[in-house]
Design an enzyme around this catalytic site. Sequence first.
Site, PDB file in Angstrom:
ATOM      1  N   GLY A  69       0.789  -1.221   0.000  1.00  0.00           N
ATOM      2  CA  GLY A  69       0.000   0.000   0.000  1.00  0.00           C
ATOM      3  C   GLY A  69       0.822   1.273   0.000  1.00  0.00           C
ATOM      4  N   GLN A 178      -7.788  -0.718   3.485  1.00  0.00           N
ATOM      5  CA  GLN A 178      -8.637  -1.246   4.556  1.00  0.00           C
ATOM      6  C   GLN A 178     -10.028  -1.649   4.056  1.00  0.00           C
ATOM      7  OE1 GLN A 178      -7.754  -2.003   7.584  1.00  0.00           O
ATOM      8  NE2 GLN A 178      -5.710  -1.133   7.535  1.00  0.00           N
ATOM      9  N   SER A 199      -2.927  -3.631  -0.485  1.00  0.00           N
ATOM     10  CA  SER A 199      -1.755  -4.226   0.159  1.00  0.00           C
ATOM     11  C   SER A 199      -2.044  -5.674   0.526  1.00  0.00           C
ATOM     12  CB  SER A 199      -1.405  -3.420   1.419  1.00  0.00           C
ATOM     13  OG  SER A 199      -0.228  -3.926   2.018  1.00  0.00           O
ATOM     14  N   HIS A 201      -0.667  -7.953   2.480  1.00  0.00           N
ATOM     15  CA  HIS A 201      -0.598  -8.502   3.841  1.00  0.00           C
ATOM     16  C   HIS A 201      -1.812  -8.133   4.692  1.00  0.00           C
ATOM     17  CE1 HIS A 201       0.699  -5.017   6.452  1.00  0.00           C
ATOM     18  NE2 HIS A 201       0.930  -4.505   5.264  1.00  0.00           N
ATOM     19  N   THR A 237      12.515  -6.735 -11.552  1.00  0.00           N
ATOM     20  CA  THR A 237      12.018  -8.090 -11.792  1.00  0.00           C
ATOM     21  C   THR A 237      10.786  -8.360 -10.944  1.00  0.00           C
ATOM     22  OG1 THR A 237      14.260  -8.860 -12.279  1.00  0.00           O
ATOM     23  CG2 THR A 237      12.618 -10.540 -11.717  1.00  0.00           C
ATOM     24  N   CYS A 325       1.353   2.024  11.891  1.00  0.00           N
ATOM     25  CA  CYS A 325       2.424   2.800  11.280  1.00  0.00           C
ATOM     26  C   CYS A 325       2.899   3.947  12.163  1.00  0.00           C
ATOM     27  CB  CYS A 325       1.977   3.345   9.929  1.00  0.00           C
ATOM     28  SG  CYS A 325       1.711   2.046   8.693  1.00  0.00           S
TER      29      CYS A 325
END
Length: 382
Positions: A69, A178, A199, A201, A237, A325
């Site tokens: 994200g 979210q 994102s 995860h 890559t 965060c």
Amino acid sequence: MIYFDNSATTQARPEVLATYKQVSEKIWGNPSSLHKLGETAWNLLEQTRTQIANTFGVQPGEILFTSGGSEGDNWVIKGTALAKQKFGKHIITSSVEHAAVRNAMQSLEKLGFEVTYLPVDKEGRVNPADVKAALRKDTILVSIMAVNNEVGTIQPIKEIGAILKDYPTVHFMVDAVQAIGKGLDDLVFSERVDFATFSGHKFHAPRGTGFIYKRAGRKLAPLIDGGGQERGLRGGTENTPGNAAMARAIRLMKEQETTDVANEQAVRKAIYDHISQFDHVEVFSGLGAGFAPHVLTFAIVGVRGETIVHAFEEHDIYISTTSACSSKKHSEASTLAAMKVPDNVATSAVRVSLGDQNTLADAEEFNRVFDQLYAGFKKIID
């Protein structure tokens, strides 16, 4: 253990890890290589892209892989600024965005861009009328998150999109990190949204995976120059095993999304109904349609948030302060500040964020521990 910190990160599913392992072992060629190993990897990468696109009803070319994200937010914001700066340098966002958006905006301000930060109401919600009033001839981007990561407020994305129909040259970005898996796809992939960021995860995919939706025809400059990967927009890559695993995580999530959303709503309500009865408790997340099903943020006023977090941890229950965060910075939550919550209350805020693995039994245990902790805290806050 009860894990109530799913907005920070989720545990990768065993099936998803199995996909990652299998691809890593069997399809390890570079997708850019011309030989058959590279072609096999490229074919899988494009199949993965198509699977994700089909899930959300968009075109494969509109899905671009990222590392998560924060990269997606920075890419869309700064990439729009680079691509459209000759047309204007004005950007509109809200005062409650994730740090990845907020800090990207501040970086652009240092480069001569002007950013309008819109206020929010007492529930943390932007007024679409404020968006309309802030639009100017030199506006190039409007960036409003779908679901607030600190209190779970759902923003009026469709209403803002309706306003922006009259401004077809302005990019409209939605941070949807979210929102995925929460029954909100029609909000995120609505007619006027140009970019949405995700994102991996956050929905049981490996860390370091993510993607953005980029509406066909919209200009976006690359942040990472390299060998022309991702339609020439993101060098480097590609993470073939990670992206394949992420696609599987999305498929598994969508298969049970309706059931999971209803379950999260029930667990959240069980906790909300219990804790909201206490004198020193303030709850910032509502139960109505205007809030996502998985976030419940509250404060035991007079007790610091980190103290509450560690107290629950001693009972093997894992919650967080309002944002992973910023939880280690010991600072006032930006969203609560924008909601005009007093400093002494904001510093007491903690967040419960639910996932598909949580149950009503978890809620019952949380409430039992809450009662025990509250009794101890009450001695110091009365």
